[in-house]
Design a protein around this motif. Sequence first.
Motif, PDB file in Angstrom:
ATOM      1  N   VAL A   1      -6.790   7.535   5.198  1.00 21.32           N
ATOM      2  CA  VAL A   1      -7.123   6.125   5.380  1.00 21.32           C
ATOM      3  C   VAL A   1      -8.468   6.046   6.087  1.00 21.32           C
TER       4      VAL A   1
ATOM      5  N   GLY B   1      -6.684   5.336  -5.714  1.00 20.80           N
ATOM      6  CA  GLY B   1      -6.461   4.771  -4.399  1.00 20.80           C
ATOM      7  C   GLY B   1      -6.517   3.258  -4.400  1.00 20.80           C
ATOM      8  N   ARG B   2      -6.616   2.703  -3.209  1.00 18.04           N
ATOM      9  CA  ARG B   2      -6.665   1.253  -3.071  1.00 18.04           C
ATOM     10  C   ARG B   2      -7.661   0.864  -1.979  1.00 18.04           C
TER      11      ARG B   2
ATOM     12  N   LEU C   1       0.821  -1.211   0.000  1.00 16.35           N
ATOM     13  CA  LEU C   1       0.000   0.000   0.000  1.00 16.35           C
ATOM     14  C   LEU C   1       0.856   1.262   0.000  1.00 16.35           C
TER      15      LEU C   1
ATOM     16  N   ASP D   1      -7.935   7.749   0.303  1.00 18.65           N
ATOM     17  CA  ASP D   1      -6.913   7.172  -0.574  1.00 18.65           C
ATOM     18  C   ASP D   1      -6.804   5.668  -0.383  1.00 18.65           C
ATOM     19  N   ILE D   2      -6.911   5.229   0.864  1.00 18.77           N
ATOM     20  CA  ILE D   2      -6.851   3.812   1.187  1.00 18.77           C
ATOM     21  C   ILE D   2      -8.046   3.473   2.067  1.00 18.77           C
TER      22      ILE D   2
ATOM     23  N   THR E   1      -6.216  -6.773  -2.641  1.00 21.35           N
ATOM     24  CA  THR E   1      -5.857  -5.382  -2.872  1.00 21.35           C
ATOM     25  C   THR E   1      -6.503  -4.973  -4.185  1.00 21.35           C
TER      26      THR E   1
END
Length: 256
Positions: free
Chosen positions: A41, A141-142, A29, A106-107, A251
């Motif tokens: 996050v 993002g992830r 990440l 973003d995450i 992911t």
Amino acid sequence: MDDTPPRLTRLTFHGPLSEERAAGLIRGLTDVVGSSAPATVLDIGCGWGEFMLRLIEAMPGATGVGIDVNEDDLARGRVNAETRGLAERVEFVRESAVDTARDPADIVLCFGASHALSDVRPPEHTTAALHALRRLVKPGGRVLLGEAFWQRPPAPNELSAMWPGASASEFHDLSELVDLAIDAGFRPAWIESANPDEWDHFESAYQSDVEEWLAVHPDHPLAKETRDRVDRHRKMWLRGYRGVMGLAYLTLVPVK
């Protein structure tokens, strides 16, 4: 002196996640976001948010929000954040994630908590959760999703030993789970799953402190209720889902 049963004191993460796997997931990440770049996050069903705290530590300038409905877990997370000097960068909030109005991050983390994103019943809850996660992640993002799946079809005797109402249709297999993520607007950048050692460590740590408490307090007013609870859970694990239910760590990259 508090002589009531302890709760999850032996667990680092609230799931079958080893130190090695957690470190690898965090590296993946941070390589994407950039270890020196500010990032946001969001941790859905965060519990005490151990993974989020480690991720924030690895990303200078990043901030995180963990949401959950269990105040005891949230309080533990706040204490850990304060102890590690992260209290100004991390917030633990008691709220439901169903139809959450939180801004995209973003995450986005969701470990074993897809049920927290929707009132839809299994197995459709997975699809609903994936669409919710797609809305909650920023472009580029992830999403890191920890989601249960069947490693193999459960036998009738295994289902009967699991939780009440357990059904073979409750979860998908791994390939079906990944297909659902793609249909929801993601590409699977990384696919892995908890191994048997991680599961055994988690399940043992889940009950270890209470088992030791029961050995010392066999006649405590709470002993019978506590003993019945842990015996029931151990049977669900050993006779039911051990080697049958898996936990995938996906992911996911949002498609433009």
